[in-house]
Enzyme design. Structure first.
Site, PDB file in Angstrom:
ATOM      1  N   GLU A 106       6.029  -5.697  -3.172  1.00 54.19           N
ATOM      2  CA  GLU A 106       5.891  -4.430  -3.307  1.00 54.19           C
ATOM      3  C   GLU A 106       5.051  -3.940  -4.444  1.00 54.19           C
ATOM      4  OE1 GLU A 106       9.511  -2.174  -2.734  1.00 54.19           O
ATOM      5  OE2 GLU A 106       9.894  -2.725  -0.742  1.00 54.19           O
ATOM      6  N   GLU A 165      11.402  -6.861   4.368  1.00 61.32           N
ATOM      7  CA  GLU A 165      12.749  -6.254   3.995  1.00 61.32           C
ATOM      8  C   GLU A 165      12.850  -5.120   4.885  1.00 61.32           C
ATOM      9  OE1 GLU A 165      12.977  -4.806  -0.120  1.00 61.32           O
ATOM     10  OE2 GLU A 165      12.479  -6.614  -0.819  1.00 61.32           O
TER      11      GLU A 165
HETATM   12  C1  FCB Z   1      12.723  -2.277  -2.065  1.00 60.91           C
HETATM   13  C2  FCB Z   1      12.828  -3.719  -3.252  1.00 60.91           C
HETATM   14  C3  FCB Z   1      14.335  -4.495  -3.168  1.00 60.91           C
HETATM   15  C4  FCB Z   1      15.447  -3.516  -2.786  1.00 60.91           C
HETATM   16  C5  FCB Z   1      15.077  -2.531  -1.783  1.00 60.91           C
HETATM   17  C6  FCB Z   1      16.430  -1.360  -1.398  1.00 60.91           C
HETATM   18  O1  FCB Z   1      11.933  -1.582  -2.661  1.00 60.91           O
HETATM   19  O2  FCB Z   1      11.912  -4.642  -2.765  1.00 60.91           O
HETATM   20  O3  FCB Z   1      14.121  -5.132  -4.083  1.00 60.91           O
HETATM   21  O4  FCB Z   1      15.851  -2.770  -3.996  1.00 60.91           O
HETATM   22  O5  FCB Z   1      13.975  -1.693  -1.959  1.00 60.91           O
END
Ligand code: FCB
Length: 462
Positions: A170, A366
């Site tokens: 990210e 994610e």
């Molecule tokens: C993302 C991050 C991860 C976690 C999630 C909830 O932005 O990559 O580390 O904090 O959110």
């Protein structure tokens, strides 16, 4: 990939995973010769983290990794996305290797492989060694080269067993929260000046991809946060504001990697360095592209010059050409994020349309939800059906996107464990496994058993 026989309603070989990041789980910040990172420093600033919490202990994964891998094995996941702490491997971010730090990841990777789990490694999940920050951090071009050197070190040591690599997590969040707004480490408030930090992260990504390939590593990608951006109304001003925001949060990060260009000429022109040359390095082919998805954004034109948003967890500084507004009509997680599974299908379609044949296979690197779950009951049960619904609905959206023709190859639930949620501390719980922060006991929640059954093909997302 050593994918197990997966749920029959997903394509054969669909990869089932879970994800974490080093600073959020490891603890043991003063052990094993680890150097300090910008998150160690940031957490020491008064008032920046909810409850004054830190990752000093976190969930003590550094000492309990065997138990944790056992939980993953019993869950039946194909892959585990972890991040390596740069300052464990190179305590000052450059120069000699700290063998003790590298040995930790070597043991962890061995443990995973023995459990039949493919390691998927992120190299930089926001925890820059402080010495590199003192030298300018991501505003200093040199940091890109340091990332590649570190990639080479880790790649040579773990490359024979790691199945997926991603130099960056990210970069958009690290840029905006860490460098533009100052609500994450390193706490800089540079506004649009933060875009230089974005460029250097992307350059670091490209150089690291080269370094990993040279070290014999394959299956390289990125974990990049993306979501649809919509205008709050049809008015020209709102539509224009939404387009600027979309360019900044989505295409400034995806276009360089997948197209070798920035989405706007003005943007490229505002950056320092041989940008055209850098874009060639940034855009070399990847084996896959990882999307982290949480929530779409609704954007309006700014109503005043006074800043603020009330929607992001932070206020925007004055003078921004856009204004996030609340997305109504959706249930929210306990973190306040709207739950919009359709946004995941939508962003996947947007990527397929925008990049066409230039888009490699996609992984959802994610997705997940924080609910403030109750502690385990007297039978050790944590009833977190809202988290089950979240993952079921988002996986349903993934399947719909696959049916739309998007080549999505896997899903990593964020996260297997409750953990240190950055500036929000420990209150936000994203885990399939509950952590008791007094005793550090791990208790699988209902969502863990549901995910296990889903992976085994005994549950469905319909
Ligand atoms: C993302 C991050 C991860 C976690 C999630 C909830 O932005 O990559 O580390 O904090 O959110």
């Amino acid at each position: 990939m050593t994918a197990t026989e997966t749920n029959p309603t997903f394509p054969h070989g669909f990869l089932w995973g879970v994800a974490t990041a080093a600073y959020q789980i490891e603890g043991a910040v003063d052990e094993g010769g680890r150097g300090r990172s910008i998150w160690d420093e940031y957490c020491e600033r008064p008032g920046v983290i909810v409850g004054g919490e830190t990752g000093v202990v976190a969930i003590d994964h550094y000492h309990r990794y065997r138990e944790d891998v056992g939980l993953m094995r019993d869950l039946g996941v194909d892959a585990y996305r972890l991040s390596v702490s740069w300052s464990r491997v190179q305590p000052t971010g450059r120069g000699p290797v700290n063998e003790e730090g590298l040995d930790f990841y070597d043991r962890l990777v061995d443990e995973l492989v023995a459990a039949g789990i493919d390691p998927a490694v992120t190299l930089f999940h926001w925890d820059l060694p402080v010495e590199l920050q003192e030298a300018g951090g991501w505003l200093n071009r040199e940091t890109s080269y340091r990332l590649a050197e570190y990639a080479d070190i880790v790649g040579r040591r773990l490359g024979d067993r790691v199945r997926m690599w991603m130099p960056l997590n990210e970069p958009v969040v690290h840029t905006l929260y860490g460098h533009a707004l100052g609500v994450h480490a390193p706490g800089q408030e540079l506004g649009f000046g933060a875009l230089q930090a974005a460029h250097h992260q992307l350059l670091g990504h490209g150089l690291s991809v080269q370094a990993l390939r040279a070290a014999g590593c394959g299956n390289l990608g990125i974990a990049s946060n993306h979501a649809p951006v919509h205008a709050a109304s049809d008015s020209e001003a709102d539509v224009a504001a939404a387009e600027i925001y979309d360019h900044i949060v989505n295409w400034t990060f995806a276009d360089p990697v997948l197209r070798g260009s920035y989405p706007a000429e003005e943007l490229a022109a505002a950056l320092q360095g041989p940008v055209a040359e850098d874009l060639k390095v940034i855009s070399q082919p990847l084996d896959w592209f990882g999307i982290n998805y949480y929530e779409p954004t609704l954007i309006a034109a700014p109503t005043s010059d006074e800043g603020s948003s009330g929607v992001l967890e932070v206020d925007l500084p004055p003078g921004m050409p856009f204004q996030p507004v609340a997305l109504e009509g959706y249930e929210r997680t306990d973190f306040g994020w709207p739950i919009v599974p359709a946004g995941l299908r939508e962003i996947l379609g947007i990527f397929a349309d925008r990049f066409g044949d230039a888009l490699p296979p996609i992984y959802i690197t994610e997705s997940g939800a924080s609910f403030h779950d109750d502690d385990p009951d007297e039978n050790g049960r944590v009833d977190d059906r809202r988290r089950i619904d979240y993952h079921r609905e988002h996986l349903h959206a993934v399947r719909a996107a696959i049916e739309d023709g998007v080549d999505v190859r896997g899903y990593f639930a964020w996260s297997i464990f409750d953990n240190f949620e950055w500036a929000a501390g420990y209150k936000e719980r994203f885990g399939l496994v509950h952590i008791d922060y007094e005793t550090l006991a791990r208790t699988p929640k209902d969502s863990y058993f549901w995910y296990r059954d889903l992976i085994a093909g005994h549950a469905s997302v319909s």
